[in-house]
Write a protein that holds these residues in place. Structure first.
Motif, PDB file in Angstrom:
ATOM      1  N   GLU A  61      37.031  52.317  31.943  1.00 27.64           N
ATOM      2  CA  GLU A  61      37.711  52.723  33.166  1.00 27.64           C
ATOM      3  C   GLU A  61      38.852  51.758  33.504  1.00 27.64           C
ATOM      4  OE1 GLU A  61      36.577  53.330  37.874  1.00 27.64           O
ATOM      5  OE2 GLU A  61      35.029  53.619  36.352  1.00 27.64           O
ATOM      6  N   GLY A 114      31.115  57.650  31.138  1.00 27.41           N
ATOM      7  CA  GLY A 114      30.258  58.756  31.543  1.00 27.41           C
ATOM      8  C   GLY A 114      28.868  58.267  31.876  1.00 27.41           C
ATOM      9  N   CYS A 164      30.083  57.717  25.333  1.00 29.26           N
ATOM     10  CA  CYS A 164      30.423  58.102  26.712  1.00 29.26           C
ATOM     11  C   CYS A 164      29.591  59.290  27.159  1.00 29.26           C
ATOM     12  CB  CYS A 164      31.893  58.484  26.824  1.00 29.26           C
ATOM     13  SG  CYS A 164      33.005  57.699  25.695  1.00 29.26           S
ATOM     14  N   ASN A 165      29.339  60.237  26.237  1.00 27.29           N
ATOM     15  CA  ASN A 165      28.633  61.465  26.594  1.00 27.29           C
ATOM     16  C   ASN A 165      27.166  61.442  26.180  1.00 27.29           C
ATOM     17  OD1 ASN A 165      29.243  61.569  23.862  1.00 27.29           O
ATOM     18  ND2 ASN A 165      29.573  63.773  23.831  1.00 27.29           N
ATOM     19  N   GLU A 171      27.413  52.751  34.450  1.00 26.55           N
ATOM     20  CA  GLU A 171      27.151  53.254  33.106  1.00 26.55           C
ATOM     21  C   GLU A 171      26.493  52.151  32.279  1.00 26.55           C
ATOM     22  OE1 GLU A 171      29.578  55.325  29.381  1.00 26.55           O
ATOM     23  OE2 GLU A 171      30.664  54.054  30.814  1.00 26.55           O
ATOM     24  N   PHE A 181      31.087  59.704  37.844  1.00 26.20           N
ATOM     25  CA  PHE A 181      31.503  60.226  36.549  1.00 26.20           C
ATOM     26  C   PHE A 181      31.304  61.744  36.490  1.00 26.20           C
ATOM     27  CE2 PHE A 181      30.135  55.811  35.730  1.00 26.20           C
ATOM     28  CZ  PHE A 181      31.300  55.305  35.185  1.00 26.20           C
ATOM     29  N   LEU A 200      31.573  63.600  32.895  1.00 25.68           N
ATOM     30  CA  LEU A 200      31.952  63.944  31.524  1.00 25.68           C
ATOM     31  C   LEU A 200      31.198  65.182  31.049  1.00 25.68           C
ATOM     32  CD1 LEU A 200      33.748  63.303  29.172  1.00 25.68           C
ATOM     33  CD2 LEU A 200      32.037  61.664  28.342  1.00 25.68           C
ATOM     34  N   GLY A 219      36.527  65.290  30.564  1.00 28.59           N
ATOM     35  CA  GLY A 219      35.720  65.246  31.768  1.00 28.59           C
ATOM     36  C   GLY A 219      36.537  65.350  33.038  1.00 28.59           C
ATOM     37  N   SER A 254      35.622  60.089  34.837  1.00 28.53           N
ATOM     38  CA  SER A 254      35.499  60.198  33.381  1.00 28.53           C
ATOM     39  C   SER A 254      36.834  60.515  32.732  1.00 28.53           C
ATOM     40  CB  SER A 254      34.464  61.268  33.015  1.00 28.53           C
ATOM     41  OG  SER A 254      33.158  60.833  33.320  1.00 28.53           O
TER      42      SER A 254
END
Length: 456
Positions: A209, A232, A263-264, A360, A386, A388, A428, A432
């Protein structure tokens, strides 16, 4: 910023790379800008042929590329092979579908004039790419934009320098001109200067970020288009009609893939209160049964984290959650050996007042929440900065789809999580990031949709 390969499994620095000088950076921008004129004029079929050759090379050199991934950032070899195969599929998808996506479209607007929409490239682009999927994330940026006729300056993560070199080598050997794709061992300050250069038309970043904010500010100040794929904290909702043991095993495996560094990845697992104890027990059993070890070994399921700094951050997050009242069921400790090793963890009892509820956790940590109603589950799922992706798991796919559509995310799934394919959009909302990659949407971000209108 030192570009080097420090094997996270051993802590040994295996290779060091020379960073680019300011003069080399200036020359690279000049080269990419000059190459744009000829590359955009190259027939679409020829550009497609080059991308097809890239895909072929990835298939031929798959094990070599996967081994470098495992050595640079610790991904288990089988998972790295899967990433290389997906990257090959992305290049091939754009080679096969790109020409049709770029065809002129005639509009029927009800008058006698000729109205045509053409899709054109915009110029030099900058890609700033991360370490966690070092081949895939470059492919989803480079493939559509090279197909369009844009030229690319690519800054890879400092720990993935060898992968960056290999990508450039393969693209050039496949027929992408040397000045149409240039790998840069650039610093953060140099990237800021590149984005500000008037010859550069856009920037795409996948990363943290903080890095996204910095890039977005520079791009906005210079009126440049940017695409950001950031962090995410994906929710995964389990409904009350699932096979608990089977679902818990699948979910645990999904969360621990790539040592949780995605991230996901499903970082918040929501389970009905009536089955949460059974579910957690199975998750713990599954996690404890996964071999943590040499990423190049056939039976390894979880490798090291990408760096000792990343490992220490994840361990600290777990410790802080426990100090604030969460329950640690297993793992969460730094392993006392060379390298960036951590025992995979399972947490419950995380509440809104705790840091772990909002932040996260980028590591092998499964956090399981309980809920009493589907409405509560959706509320918890959407209570995040977030957005995502997310998923819902149920024996009743139609019911699960209804719930999945309520999730405030860019991608939502039923009975799977985080599925990525070349033809599916990826991206996202909220913090995100913004913009989309892959599929036909990958063409939209850095293209000029030009109207050509001819009156009779």
């Amino acid at each position: 910023m030192a570009y080097r390969t420090e094997n996270p499994a051993t802590g040994v620095v295996e290779q060091e790379f020379t960073s680019a000088t300011d003069a080399e950076i200036a020359r690279a921008v000049e080269r990419a800008d000059a190459a744009f004129t000829s590359w955009r004029a190259t027939p679409v079929e020829q550009r497609a042929k080059a991308l097809s050759a890239v895909a072929d090379a990835y298939e031929t050199r798959g094990d070599e590329l996967a081994r470098v991934i495992s050595t640079e950032m610790g991904k288990p070899f089988k998972q790295a092979q899967g990433e290389v195969a997906l990257s090959s599929a992305i290049y091939r998808w754009y080679a096969e579908h790109g020409p049709a996506l770029m065809e002129e479209e005639t509009l029927d607007v009800g008058d006698s004039a000729k109205s045509v929409v053409v899709t054109e490239p915009v110029g030099v682009l900058v890609g700033v790419m991360p370490w966690n999927f070092p081949q895939y994330q470059v492919a989803r940026f480079a493939a559509p934009n090279l197909m369009l006729g844009n030229t690319v300056l690519l800054k890879h993560a400092s720990i993935c320098a060898r992968t960056g070199e290999l990508i450039e080598e393969i693209l050039h050997a496949a027929g992408i001109p040397e000045d149409a794709y240039i790998n840069l061992f650039a610093s953060t300050d140099q990237i800021t200067d590149i984005i500000a250069d008037p010859r550069v038309r856009g920037v795409s970043l996948t990363g943290s970020e903080g890095a996204g904010k910095a890039v977005a500010v520079t791009a906005a100040q210079n009126l440049k288009k940017s695409v950001l794929e950031l962090g995410g904290s994906d929710p995964l909702i389990v409904l009350d009609d699932v096979d608990v043991a089977k679902t818990a095993k699948t979910v645990a495996t999904t969360r621990m893939r790539n040592a949780g560094q995605a991230c996901n990845s499903p970082k918040r697992i929501l389970v009905p209160s009536s089955m949460v104890d059974e579910f957690v027990a199975k998750v713990v059993e599954t996690v404890e049964g996964m071999k943590v070890g040499d990423p190049l070994a056939e039976d390894t399921r979880i490798g090291p984290l990408s760096s000792t700094e990343g490992r220490d951050d994840a361990v600290a997050q777990v410790q802080r959650a426990v100090e604030q009242g969460a329950t640690l069921h297993t793992g969460g400790k730094a392993l006392e050996q060379d390298g960036a090793w951590m025992s995979p963890a399972v947490l419950t009892g995380v509440t809104r007042e705790m840091d772990a509820y909002k932040e996260e956790i980028f590591g092998p940590v499964a956090v399981v929440y309980s809920y009493d109603s589907v409405d509560e589950a959706v509320e918890i799922a959407n209570d995040s900065d977030f957005g995502l992706s997310g998923s819902v798991w149920s024996a009743d796919a139609a019911k699960a789809e209804e719930v999945a559509r309520r999730l405030e995310v860019g991608m939502t799934y039923v009975n799977e999580h985080g599925t990525t394919m070349p033809g599916l959009p990826f991206g996202g909302v909220r913090r995100s990031g913004y913009g989309r990659e892959l599929g036909r949407w990958g063409f939209d971000e850095f293209s000029n949709t030009k109207l050509v209108r001819v009156a009779g």
